[in-house]
Design an enzyme around this catalytic site. Sequence first.
Site, PDB file in Angstrom:
ATOM      1  N   ARG A   1      15.757  -5.973   7.912  1.00  0.00           N
ATOM      2  CA  ARG A   1      15.347  -5.297   9.141  1.00  0.00           C
ATOM      3  C   ARG A   1      14.633  -6.272  10.066  1.00  0.00           C
ATOM      4  O   ARG A   1      13.966  -7.187   9.600  1.00  0.00           O
ATOM      5  CB  ARG A   1      14.403  -4.125   8.828  1.00  0.00           C
ATOM      6  CG  ARG A   1      15.104  -2.950   8.181  1.00  0.00           C
ATOM      7  CD  ARG A   1      14.231  -1.707   8.179  1.00  0.00           C
ATOM      8  NE  ARG A   1      12.845  -2.007   7.809  1.00  0.00           N
ATOM      9  CZ  ARG A   1      12.055  -1.163   7.155  1.00  0.00           C
ATOM     10  NH1 ARG A   1      12.509   0.001   6.777  1.00  0.00           N
ATOM     11  NH2 ARG A   1      10.814  -1.472   6.862  1.00  0.00           N
TER      12      ARG A   1
ATOM     13  N   LYS B   1       0.828  -1.215   0.000  1.00  0.00           N
ATOM     14  CA  LYS B   1       0.000   0.000   0.000  1.00  0.00           C
ATOM     15  C   LYS B   1       0.857   1.258   0.000  1.00  0.00           C
ATOM     16  O   LYS B   1       0.450   2.276  -0.551  1.00  0.00           O
ATOM     17  CB  LYS B   1      -0.992  -0.003   1.166  1.00  0.00           C
ATOM     18  CG  LYS B   1      -0.389  -0.031   2.547  1.00  0.00           C
ATOM     19  CD  LYS B   1      -1.468  -0.111   3.613  1.00  0.00           C
ATOM     20  CE  LYS B   1      -0.887  -0.120   5.009  1.00  0.00           C
ATOM     21  NZ  LYS B   1      -0.045  -1.310   5.294  1.00  0.00           N
TER      22      LYS B   1
ATOM     23  N   ARG C   1       3.145  -9.379  13.299  1.00  0.00           N
ATOM     24  CA  ARG C   1       2.509  -8.145  12.824  1.00  0.00           C
ATOM     25  C   ARG C   1       1.193  -8.445  12.095  1.00  0.00           C
ATOM     26  O   ARG C   1       0.233  -7.693  12.197  1.00  0.00           O
ATOM     27  CB  ARG C   1       3.461  -7.385  11.894  1.00  0.00           C
ATOM     28  CG  ARG C   1       4.609  -6.712  12.633  1.00  0.00           C
ATOM     29  CD  ARG C   1       5.634  -6.150  11.684  1.00  0.00           C
ATOM     30  NE  ARG C   1       5.159  -4.976  10.977  1.00  0.00           N
ATOM     31  CZ  ARG C   1       5.749  -4.480   9.885  1.00  0.00           C
ATOM     32  NH1 ARG C   1       6.787  -5.079   9.371  1.00  0.00           N
ATOM     33  NH2 ARG C   1       5.277  -3.398   9.306  1.00  0.00           N
TER      34      ARG C   1
ATOM     35  N   ARG D   1      -5.036   2.776  12.084  1.00  0.00           N
ATOM     36  CA  ARG D   1      -4.823   1.330  12.174  1.00  0.00           C
ATOM     37  C   ARG D   1      -5.868   0.651  13.045  1.00  0.00           C
ATOM     38  O   ARG D   1      -5.942  -0.568  13.079  1.00  0.00           O
ATOM     39  CB  ARG D   1      -3.441   1.033  12.769  1.00  0.00           C
ATOM     40  CG  ARG D   1      -2.321   1.373  11.833  1.00  0.00           C
ATOM     41  CD  ARG D   1      -1.007   0.903  12.413  1.00  0.00           C
ATOM     42  NE  ARG D   1       0.085   1.304  11.539  1.00  0.00           N
ATOM     43  CZ  ARG D   1       1.127   0.548  11.255  1.00  0.00           C
ATOM     44  NH1 ARG D   1       1.211  -0.654  11.760  1.00  0.00           N
ATOM     45  NH2 ARG D   1       2.076   0.988  10.478  1.00  0.00           N
TER      46      ARG D   1
ATOM     47  N   ARG E   1      12.793  -8.456   1.648  1.00  0.00           N
ATOM     48  CA  ARG E   1      13.104  -7.009   1.628  1.00  0.00           C
ATOM     49  C   ARG E   1      14.470  -6.746   2.267  1.00  0.00           C
ATOM     50  O   ARG E   1      14.860  -7.403   3.221  1.00  0.00           O
ATOM     51  CB  ARG E   1      12.040  -6.213   2.393  1.00  0.00           C
ATOM     52  CG  ARG E   1      10.715  -6.209   1.687  1.00  0.00           C
ATOM     53  CD  ARG E   1       9.909  -4.951   1.926  1.00  0.00           C
ATOM     54  NE  ARG E   1       9.496  -4.702   3.292  1.00  0.00           N
ATOM     55  CZ  ARG E   1       8.435  -3.975   3.620  1.00  0.00           C
ATOM     56  NH1 ARG E   1       7.671  -3.465   2.676  1.00  0.00           N
ATOM     57  NH2 ARG E   1       8.128  -3.760   4.873  1.00  0.00           N
TER      58      ARG E   1
END
Length: 213
Positions: A160, A13, A171, A88, A127
Site C-alpha cells: 500500500r 498496537k 508518517r 492522535r 507489509r
Amino acid sequence: MKIVMLGAPGAGKGTQAKMISEKYGIPHISTGDIFRANIKENTDLGKKAKEYMDKGLLVPDELVVDLVVDRLAQDDAKKGYVLDGFPRTIPQAEALDEALAKIGEKLDYAIDVDVPDENIINRMSGRRACVSCGGTYHIKYNPTKKEGICDACGGELILRDDDKPETVTKRLNVYHEQTQPLIDYYTKAGILKEVDGTVDLDAVFEAIVKILG
C-alpha cells in the site's frame, strides 16, 4: 475497562488491541476501520479521509472526533473498549475526555507500545494488503502460502502507498510531532503504561495482560 493504545504507526498496537478485545470481550475500535468502511462505501467523509491518508497526513480532528464518540455510544461499548489510532493529538484527547466526562466516564489505561523508528520502517515496508478482502500479511513475519496471493480469498497482494518507506518516514515525523505529546498528557493523567514493542507479539501481549490484570 476503557483503554487507549498508543505507539507509532506500525508498532503493532492494532494487533495488540485485537488480542485485548478477544481476551476481555470488549470491542476493538479502530479509526482506520471506521475510515476504511467510509472509503469503501465512498461516503463524503471517506473521500475526504482518503485524500489525507494517501498523502500520509493525519485526518483533521473534527472529522474524527464525531465518528469516534458516536461509535463509543453503541451498546457493545457499554462494558468498555480498546481505542486504536485515536486520539492522535492533544486536542483529540481533550475532546475525548470532555465527551466521556459528560456521560460520567473516563479512560482507565493508555498503553504505549514502544518501538524505534528504524524497526518500524523495516516492518512496514514488508507489509502486503489484499486488494479484494483487505487482509494483511508480511513478507517476513506473516507470509502467504503462495507469494503475492491472499490465503483467504486468492486476491492479489500489494504494497500500500502508506506502507512505502518514504510515506512511513513522513508518517513517523508527523507522529513524533503531533502524537508523542500524548505520552506526556497521559503520564500527567496517571494512566500511562509502557510496554516494549520490539519483542515478539505474545511477549508484548503478556506484558499488557500483567498491566490490565
